[in-house]
Scaffold this active site. Structure first.
Site, PDB file in Angstrom:
ATOM      1  N   HIS A 132     -43.589  43.887 -34.028  1.00  0.00           N
ATOM      2  CA  HIS A 132     -42.188  43.622 -33.675  1.00  0.00           C
ATOM      3  C   HIS A 132     -41.480  43.187 -34.954  1.00  0.00           C
ATOM      4  O   HIS A 132     -41.755  42.107 -35.470  1.00  0.00           O
ATOM      5  CB  HIS A 132     -42.114  42.523 -32.607  1.00  0.00           C
ATOM      6  CG  HIS A 132     -40.727  42.013 -32.339  1.00  0.00           C
ATOM      7  ND1 HIS A 132     -40.163  41.977 -31.077  1.00  0.00           N
ATOM      8  CD2 HIS A 132     -39.788  41.515 -33.163  1.00  0.00           C
ATOM      9  CE1 HIS A 132     -38.940  41.487 -31.157  1.00  0.00           C
ATOM     10  NE2 HIS A 132     -38.686  41.181 -32.415  1.00  0.00           N
ATOM     11  N   ARG A 149     -26.460  37.891 -30.388  1.00  0.00           N
ATOM     12  CA  ARG A 149     -26.305  36.441 -30.513  1.00  0.00           C
ATOM     13  C   ARG A 149     -26.996  35.986 -31.791  1.00  0.00           C
ATOM     14  O   ARG A 149     -27.715  36.758 -32.425  1.00  0.00           O
ATOM     15  CB  ARG A 149     -26.997  35.762 -29.334  1.00  0.00           C
ATOM     16  CG  ARG A 149     -28.482  36.103 -29.305  1.00  0.00           C
ATOM     17  CD  ARG A 149     -29.291  35.259 -28.343  1.00  0.00           C
ATOM     18  NE  ARG A 149     -30.731  35.442 -28.551  1.00  0.00           N
ATOM     19  CZ  ARG A 149     -31.470  36.399 -28.011  1.00  0.00           C
ATOM     20  NH1 ARG A 149     -30.930  37.285 -27.200  1.00  0.00           N
ATOM     21  NH2 ARG A 149     -32.756  36.484 -28.282  1.00  0.00           N
ATOM     22  N   VAL A 170     -33.072  32.231 -32.247  1.00  0.00           N
ATOM     23  CA  VAL A 170     -33.863  31.035 -32.535  1.00  0.00           C
ATOM     24  C   VAL A 170     -34.407  31.087 -33.968  1.00  0.00           C
ATOM     25  O   VAL A 170     -34.352  30.104 -34.704  1.00  0.00           O
ATOM     26  CB  VAL A 170     -35.044  30.912 -31.540  1.00  0.00           C
ATOM     27  CG1 VAL A 170     -35.942  29.729 -31.906  1.00  0.00           C
ATOM     28  CG2 VAL A 170     -34.553  30.787 -30.103  1.00  0.00           C
TER      29      VAL A 170
END
Ligand code: MV4
Length: 471
Positions: free
Chosen positions: A221, A305, A308
């Site tokens: 990923h 967005r 984190v």
């Protein structure tokens, strides 16, 4: 009451006067810090159990928006808009989670004259629907995982799978995060897989539509950070490797840059991310997630967005992503050229959650005892906890993010081990033991992880040493 707001200027020398932060925890604090350094006043919101939370103390003003349950407080749009109007803010920063990717909320902000610090409503809605996102990317010549359209009959699914070959992965159109996902190894199991995936998607998203993809085996990923201003200028700020995720698909450890990534793959990923943002008329900060299989990569989803794991990018590129979000929303032009975006060294982030790793990452709430955080050279800690604080059971279990930065990856790993050893959080179980195990596993040190690595190399290899941390 509708407070009067100053007209915004496009020459960029004036930001918002006051910003409401529609969030809690470490990200609320992260945004408050950016606001303070930019000279913007801040309004915090909080639920009844968060009265003593650090974000409330650090903001200039704070208002209670409802009871503990998120649905009645941090997701309570009416109360949040009321707080914004009452305090006369001119912008709202949603952080991550909660309302951050809710296009309806962004729209309501706009209709109340509040600038939503994030992308345009259309980009949020497009990317919120995984099938429409994938279709748009495919039309824009971004590689996507070979897959079907939405399947409504078993025959449609069978036709795709016969063509693509097994194994396949059934995914929910409304999904993301792995919900409503089913792996199917042979045609005989396809019908049951479709029923299960669709049922799970219906329960989770009130939308049972599913599609089928070719299963990639042990992909990584890797995601690319983009920044776009409201004048069509788009840059990327490099990639992050987020392959180490919990079985629930929540990320546990992230790093920048991605280790062992071929130069040309890195360059193509960056170019694809910029192209993806351009093709959706994107503005503000966003992340393009890809699955990477050797020298091939495929668009997975776009997060509209701040994320984190944004600090690993910040420390390696020396750029403040949250300040750029605010500046861009205020109408400033991106003054950074792509050629000037250069990484320095390597950063690793460990998410310290209040969770019992031995018990399938079960959240562990309660009153904290002494809390000692790390620091010193190359260590950044983003946290909202302190000694004696309550960890309420209602929200995300992340307590802190430790970010270690050094010139070389090997040194960043050593530095992170040092930081974890210094960290002492009493009263709840934490994810520190699993991070210690990860950081001392040879295949991690060699940079050879992938999306099933944690399960195969750590979680299936017995109890963790050093599990005495915490309680
Ligand atoms: C995949 C995949 C393999 N092949 N799609 C998991 C959550 C969702 N965002 C997509 N996911 C995956 N999609 C195909 N065609 C493997 C995963 C996957 C995964 C992806 C990213 C990070 C961790 C993961 C863990 C297991 C599976």
């Amino acid at each position: 009451m509708l407070a009067s707001r100053r007209p915004r200027r496009s020459d960029g020398d004036e930001l918002f006067e006051k910003i409401l932060i529609a969030n809690r925890g470490e990200v609320a604090i992260r945004v408050i810090r950016a606001c303070r350094e930019l000279g913007c006043k801040t309004v915090a919101i909080f639920s009844e159990v968060d009265r003593d939370a650090l974000h409330v103390r650090l903001a200039d003003e704070a208002y209670c928006v409802g009871p503990a349950q998120s649905a009645r407080s941090y997701l309570n749009v009416a109360n949040i808009i009321s707080a914004a109007e009452l305090t006369g803010v001119d912008a709202v920063h949603p952080g991550y989670g909660f309302l951050a990717e809710n296009s309806g909320f962004a729209e309501i902000c706009a209709s109340h004259g509040l600038k939503f610090i994030g992308p345009p409503v259309a980009a949020i809605s497009l990317m919120g629907d995984k099938a429409s996102a994938k279709q748009r990317m495919s039309e824009s010549d971004i590689p996507v995982i070979p897959g079907s359209d939405v399947v409504t009959t078993l025959e449609q699914a069978k036709a795709f799978c016969a063509e693509a070959g097994y194994p396949v992965l059934i995914k929910a159109t409304a999904g993301g995060g792995g919900k409503g996902m089913r792996m199917v190894g042979r045609e005989a199991d396809l019908a049951a897989g479709l029923t299960a995936a669709s049922g799970e998607a219906q329960a989770a998203f009130a939308d049972g539509r599913v599609y089928v993809e070719k299963l990639l085996v042990k992909p990584r990923h890797i995601e690319v950070q983009v920044l776009a201003d409201e004048f069509g200028h788009v840059i990327h700020v490099g990639e992050r490797d987020c392959s180490i995720q919990k079985p629930s698909h929540q990320k546990l450890l992230e790093e920048a840059p991605a280790p062992n990534l071929a130069h040309d793959v890195r360059a193509r990923l960056g170019a694809a991310a910029v192209q993806a943002a351009r093709s959706t008329d994107y503005s503000n900060a966003g992340t393009l997630e890809f699955l990477v299989d050797d020298d091939k990569f495929y668009f997975m989803e776009m997060n509209t967005r701040i994320q984190v794991e944004h600090p690993v990018t910040e420390v390696v590129y020396g750029i403040d992503l949250v300040k750029w979000q605010i500046r861009i929303a205020a109408g400033e032009r991106l003054s950074v050229r792509q050629e000037a975006i250069r990484p320095l060294g390597h950063a690793i982030e460990c998410r310290i959650n209040a969770e019992d790793v031995e018990n399938r990452f079960m959240p562990a709430a309660g009153k904290l005892g002494d809390v000692i955080m790390s620091g010193g050279p190359g260590i950044r800690v983003d946290t909202h906890i302190y000694s004696g604080a309550e960890v309420p059971p209602y929200y995300d279990s992340m307590l802190a993010k430790i970010i270690a930065h050094d010139h070389h990856r090997d040194n960043a790993i050593v530095r992170m081990r040092r930081a974890l050893a210094e960290t002492d959080i009493r009263g709840v179980a934490t994810t520190i033991p699993v991070h210690e195990r990860i950081l001392s596993t040879p295949s991690f040190v060699q940079g050879r992880t992938h999306v099933t690595w944690l399960r195969e190399e750590i979680l299936q290899k017995g109890p963790l040493a050093g599990a005495a941390h915490g309680a």
